[in-house]
Every structure is written in C-alpha cells, then in structure tokens.
Design an enzyme around this catalytic site. Structure first.
Site, short mmCIF file in Angstrom:
data_model
loop_
_atom_site.label_atom_id
_atom_site.label_comp_id
_atom_site.label_asym_id
_atom_site.label_seq_id
_atom_site.Cartn_x
_atom_site.Cartn_y
_atom_site.Cartn_z
N CYS A 167 34.70 -89.47 -67.73
CA CYS A 167 35.12 -88.84 -66.48
C CYS A 167 35.44 -87.39 -66.80
O CYS A 167 36.38 -87.10 -67.55
CB CYS A 167 36.34 -89.56 -65.91
SG CYS A 167 37.02 -88.84 -64.40
N HIS A 210 38.19 -76.01 -68.98
CA HIS A 210 37.07 -75.14 -68.66
C HIS A 210 35.77 -75.63 -69.30
O HIS A 210 35.76 -76.14 -70.43
CB HIS A 210 37.34 -73.71 -69.15
CG HIS A 210 38.25 -72.92 -68.25
ND1 HIS A 210 38.03 -72.82 -66.89
CD2 HIS A 210 39.37 -72.20 -68.51
CE1 HIS A 210 38.97 -72.06 -66.35
NE2 HIS A 210 39.80 -71.68 -67.31
#
Length: 264
Positions: A151, A99
């Site tokens: 990433c 999250h």
C-alpha cells in the site's frame, strides 16, 4: 504464467509488516500525514488481520533510535528483514508514505520511459531508491505461494500487470521486456494511491493529517472486509477521486482474477 500460485496462498503462515512514514521535518516540502499513516496501518493490521505488534517494523523520522529512522540504509535493511526466510503461505505487508518521484528509464522495461523512486529522509546525501531495486529485494526473492501486499503512492514495486477499474488487465501497459523481467511466481499485490506521474495528497480526518490512500484503504476494508479485489479497487477510486484528483491503481506480479476475495 497461470493463477495456480495465487490459489496456493492460504495465509496460514507467519505475518510480518514493514510500515514507513517520512514527514521530512525541517526540509523543503515537509509533509504532515506520513507518520500518522504508518501508525494507522500498523493498528489496522493488528486489529483486523491478526498481525502481532512485535512482527511489525515502523521506520519514521520522529523516532529517537537511529535504527528506526527512515534512512536509505535502514529502509533497504528493513526490506531484507521483511522477506527473510519467507515461505509459502506467509503473509507480508509493505506500506510506504513519503515523497516519491520519477527518473528516466535506461533499461527499457517501463512503458512510460520512467522509473519510479522513493526518497528516504537522507536522500539529499544518500540518494533515492529505485523501483527496480525494491522489486529485486521484495518480489523476486519470494517463493510461490507467499503473499506480499503493498500500500503506497505510485507503482514503486514495478509490478508488470495493471488492472482497470472494471478488473480487466490493461495489456497496453505491459511491455514484453517488463513481462519477462518483472513477472514473478510469488503472490504480490499492490494498491497504489495514484497513477505514475500523479501526486498523492494529504487530507485531514477527525483533526489528523492522513494520506488519502491509507485512509481510503483502511476505511474501505473496515467497512467491508469481504470484498473482491475489483470491488476494493473501485471503492478506493470512489473515495479518492475526483475529490482528490488521484486514481488508485491495482497491480500484481502475475495475472490474477480480480473477482476473488481480497485477503491479507
């Protein structure tokens, strides 16, 4: 700041990676794909880019070892481990799947007035981690010629230079203060799953839950490892949008030529 630092990154030094996957087991808004993402990225780096298993740290909330849990303390310690003793020509890799969110910017370095944050597994008790802190640890500490490739979802490394799908710098997204504070001589490249404020989503591939960004990143480079930054960004967008309503982003610590071949 010119492009000479990027040219000097020869990727011949040590390779290290930090992969973080948080599913938030038993918590509200539990996720399904994040631990899979971390495992897939590790396997990808080992198979295609000559990273060694022992030089990749995974933090995930299915681990029994307390030191491998993605707590706030462990994540910060692992970030310091990743950049410790970094030298020119080293290649570092940071992947985060979990999250993220936004909080109000009080120091004026964000164009949209919001800081990006990530949520460790213990964020309810220990709090989130702000992009400024991650930038200080993992970007400002690196020497020129050292590569850090990232990433993740959102622009959580707070890199000032953001590129459009045609490879051009989006100057309207750079404040003078951000350029002064956040630009760095190290060779830091970030591919993020979505624009700030967008939601990165899960999907299923071959029966496994995966994050769209990690899936697209691995799929694109496995299919064609010899592509430019511009082509990779375009391919990531083609894979993830409009089906998943999120647009991949490319950002960097200093201006780059997106026509150069992508490398790790």
């Amino acid at each position: 700041m010119g492009n000479s630092e990027l040219v000097s990154s020869r990727f011949k030094g040590r390779k290290k990676a930090l992969c973080i996957g948080i599913n938030y087991f038993g918590q509200p808004k539990e996720l399904r794909s994040c631990i899979n993402d971390a495992e897939h990225v590790r396997a990808f780096l080992i198979q295609y880019y000559d990273f060694k298993y022992e030089d990749i740290v995974i933090l995930a909330d299915d681990r029994e070892n307390p030191r491998q849990q993605p707590t706030r303390r462990n994540i910060i310690d692992a970030m310091y481990w990743l950049v410790k003793d970094a030298r020119p020509n080293d290649s570092l890799f940071f992947q985060y799947s979990g999250h993220g969110g936004q909080i109000k910017d009080l120091d004026g370095d964000e164009v949209d007035g919001m800081h990006e944050v990530i949520y460790p597994v213990d964020f309810r008790n220990r709090g989130h981690i702000v992009d400024d802190e991650m930038h200080r640890i993992m970007v400002k500490s690196l020497p020129p010629g050292c590569r850090l490739t990232c990433c993740h979802s959102g622009t959580i490394l707070d890199l000032p230079y953001i590129y459009s799908p045609n490879g051009r710098l989006q100057s309207e997204k750079i404040t003078l203060q951000a350029e002064r504070l956040k630009a760095a001589p190290a060779d830091v490249i970030s591919f993020s799953a979505c624009e700030d404020g967008q939601k990165s989503v899960d999907t299923f591939k071959r029966g496994l839950a995966v994050g769209v960004m990690s899936y697209a990143f691995i799929k694109s480079l496995t299919k064609n490892p010899n592509q430019t930054y511009q082509h990779l960004l375009s391919d990531l967008r083609n894979i993830s949008y409009p089906k998943y309503t999120q647009k991949a982003q490319l950002s960097s610590s200093h201006p780059i030529d997106t026509r150069w071949k992508f490398a790790i």
